[in-house]
Write an enzyme that holds these catalytic residues in place. Sequence first.
Site, short mmCIF file in Angstrom:
data_model
loop_
_atom_site.label_atom_id
_atom_site.label_comp_id
_atom_site.label_asym_id
_atom_site.label_seq_id
_atom_site.Cartn_x
_atom_site.Cartn_y
_atom_site.Cartn_z
N CYS A 147 0.83 -1.21 0.00
CA CYS A 147 0.00 0.00 0.00
C CYS A 147 0.87 1.26 0.00
CB CYS A 147 -0.87 0.04 1.24
SG CYS A 147 -1.87 -1.42 1.45
N ARG A 150 5.18 0.41 -6.64
CA ARG A 150 5.13 -0.55 -5.54
C ARG A 150 4.09 -1.63 -5.77
NH1 ARG A 150 7.36 1.60 -0.82
NH2 ARG A 150 6.00 0.32 0.43
N TRP A 165 -2.91 -2.60 -1.59
CA TRP A 165 -2.45 -3.94 -1.99
C TRP A 165 -3.14 -4.84 -0.99
CZ3 TRP A 165 1.23 -6.16 -5.41
CH2 TRP A 165 1.75 -7.39 -5.05
N ASN A 214 -1.79 2.08 6.06
CA ASN A 214 -0.89 0.98 5.67
C ASN A 214 -0.60 0.16 6.92
OD1 ASN A 214 -0.61 2.12 3.21
ND2 ASN A 214 1.57 2.57 3.38
N GLY A 215 -0.42 -1.14 6.77
CA GLY A 215 -0.10 -1.98 7.93
C GLY A 215 -1.25 -2.94 8.18
N GLU A 261 19.18 -22.70 -6.36
CA GLU A 261 18.75 -21.30 -6.40
C GLU A 261 19.96 -20.35 -6.47
OE1 GLU A 261 16.34 -19.57 -7.00
OE2 GLU A 261 16.49 -17.67 -5.93
N LYS A 315 20.63 -17.70 -9.47
CA LYS A 315 20.81 -16.25 -9.26
C LYS A 315 22.06 -15.78 -9.99
CE LYS A 315 17.77 -15.34 -8.30
NZ LYS A 315 16.56 -16.04 -7.98
N GLU A 342 21.64 -15.91 -13.92
CA GLU A 342 20.68 -15.02 -14.58
C GLU A 342 21.10 -13.55 -14.56
OE1 GLU A 342 16.57 -15.18 -13.30
OE2 GLU A 342 17.13 -15.29 -11.21
N HIS A 387 29.21 -38.60 -8.69
CA HIS A 387 28.60 -39.31 -9.81
C HIS A 387 28.78 -38.55 -11.13
CE1 HIS A 387 26.83 -42.26 -7.16
NE2 HIS A 387 26.36 -41.27 -6.40
N LYS A 428 10.07 -10.39 -16.15
CA LYS A 428 9.65 -10.60 -14.76
C LYS A 428 8.51 -11.61 -14.69
CE LYS A 428 9.79 -10.08 -10.36
NZ LYS A 428 10.80 -10.94 -9.73
#
Length: 615
Positions: A2, A30, A82, A108-109, A488, A492, A495, A511, A610
């Site tokens: 928010c 945002r 949001w 907000n919150g 992961e 990172k 990419e 192996h 994205k």
Amino acid sequence: MCGIVGYISKERNPNSLRLGLEALKRLEYRGYDSAGFAFWDAEKKEIVCQKSVGKIAKLEEKVNGNGNKPVLANPIILHTRWATTGEVTEINAHPHSDCAGKIWLAHNGIIENFHVLKQKLEEEGHKLSSDTDTEVIAHMIEKFFSGNLEDAVRKALPYLKGTYGLVVISKDDPEKLVAAKLGSPLLVGLGENEYLVASDPAAVIAHTKKVIYLDDGEMVSISPNSFSITKGYNVQQKKPENIEWDMEDAQKGGHPHFMLKEILDQPESINNSIRGRVLAEEGKARLGGIRYIEDKLREVEKIKIVACGTAYYAGLIGKYMLEEYGGVPVEVDLASEFRYRKPILDKKTMVIAVSQSGETADTLGAIKEAKEKGAMILGIVNAVGSAIARESGVGIYNHAGPEIGVASTKAFTSQVTILALLSLYLGRQRGLSLVMGQRIAKEILSLPGLVRETLNLNDRVRELAGKYKDYDNFLYLGRKYNLPVALEGALKLKEISYIHAEGYGAGEMKHGPIALIDENFPSIVICPSDSVYDKVVSCIEQIRCRKGKVVVIATEGNENIKKIADDVIYIPKTLEMLTPIVSVVPLQLFAYHMAALRGCEIDKPRNLAKSVTVE
Ligand code: M6R
């Protein structure tokens, strides 16, 4: 997440609404799902409110639809929402008002005790119309209002449990804008002809670079020609600070890239993912999105997780957690493979789709297929109202806030955190002991602090990146919970820095991949002090025998590991199942600094999008 803006002009200004809306638009980056504003119309002597689902442009259409007549709007409060509590609807959009439509507020919150407050207010005769937690604040202020808005807000705030950044106006104290903060950011912009209040410097920077950041527990009351900051009844003297950034930097919170901002945001994003969801005493998780299917969940016999990229790796960690603590057999599939391999599904199978954007075509395709075959679908999605969230029907939102950098970071730690909560939830339904439940719950609550501590490694990791930046190949190794972290970490690095990196299970080294090792092929080994520690140490020894360089991620206090590593990064201790949330942080930072040192375009790496909305 928010966004909040408050605007109050020192002079009569027919453009103030346009200026307020422009400030709000600077928070669009945002992410949000609905928007609204309320202002005091100084000529008509009334408060006007407009809200709409979707973009701010829709709100503007409504304003223009009124003939675009200039209004003397002063003060104004504006908000982008949001959704967290209550669906994405116009009624749930902010601002919210009291019974009489005299007090208007944007927030907000999260107000954690809003159910209790709502019930009490309703018993006292208040009429609430939305499903939000925010609306109770307007009614609490109404309850204490006797002519002075600032006083009423001051009296209402102690009843709220949770976090807030809020802006309020009132018809009966009309030339005043009151704002308060606890746990959610809020600042006051000191313009030449105006004051602004905002949750983010990006909203005020076009007007002024002179700001005062409010601290928790502080409140500001602003009139056209003066303002005063108080904490309780004590006046606070605060010096304005100068924002050093330009507009784009402001959106990145002063960091050079969104990716770095999002990595550093993780204590907060994890906090947002767990807020109100951990019952520490009962050793349970409370997951509102799935409470309607509680009984059905008891009957689930197997789980299939479908996801892509980073979300898939989060799913792999979920498998370990759900099997060890949730007591359900789990398979994890790349969503792009799932529907083409004729999966066997039935009513007792739950398919979990994990996605940050909620728009990934492969994941969406997989759940459509699963739905047709009669499986139960559960979405773990960050983007509220996205296609996967809608298609899933039931789900758990991450609440990690918008992720803008193409390389997923805070979404990953949030996804793993949600999967830990789900494991706790299912485990407690299926015989996981109270004691173990309490241990997991307690450790989940300490994750934001542990990640904050891990982020202190930033300088050390930057140094390390300087040492390794010219290598063109890396091997990432881990075992059990940290095998997916190795995958992961390698993803990172490749990419955003375009360096070749392979992620492997440490047990698989012998192996095949061991053939790659020589002095020019460094390995990054995730080796915390856990149940497979000795096995991973053997793997490190095998690399060392072949002159391979080794960077080890180890648990604080493990001095022995220095004897067999070229470099060690120490992470804090936590439960084995939660280690990935901590161990991935230095790998994110390493990829970031490697890419920065090699001059790569970090937030928008070549060839990547994205949201991958094509198959
Ligand atoms: O939005 P989603 O979580 O569904 O996206 C899945 C992948 O496309 C995403 O994680 C991708 O692998 C990222 N670029 C990883 O950093």
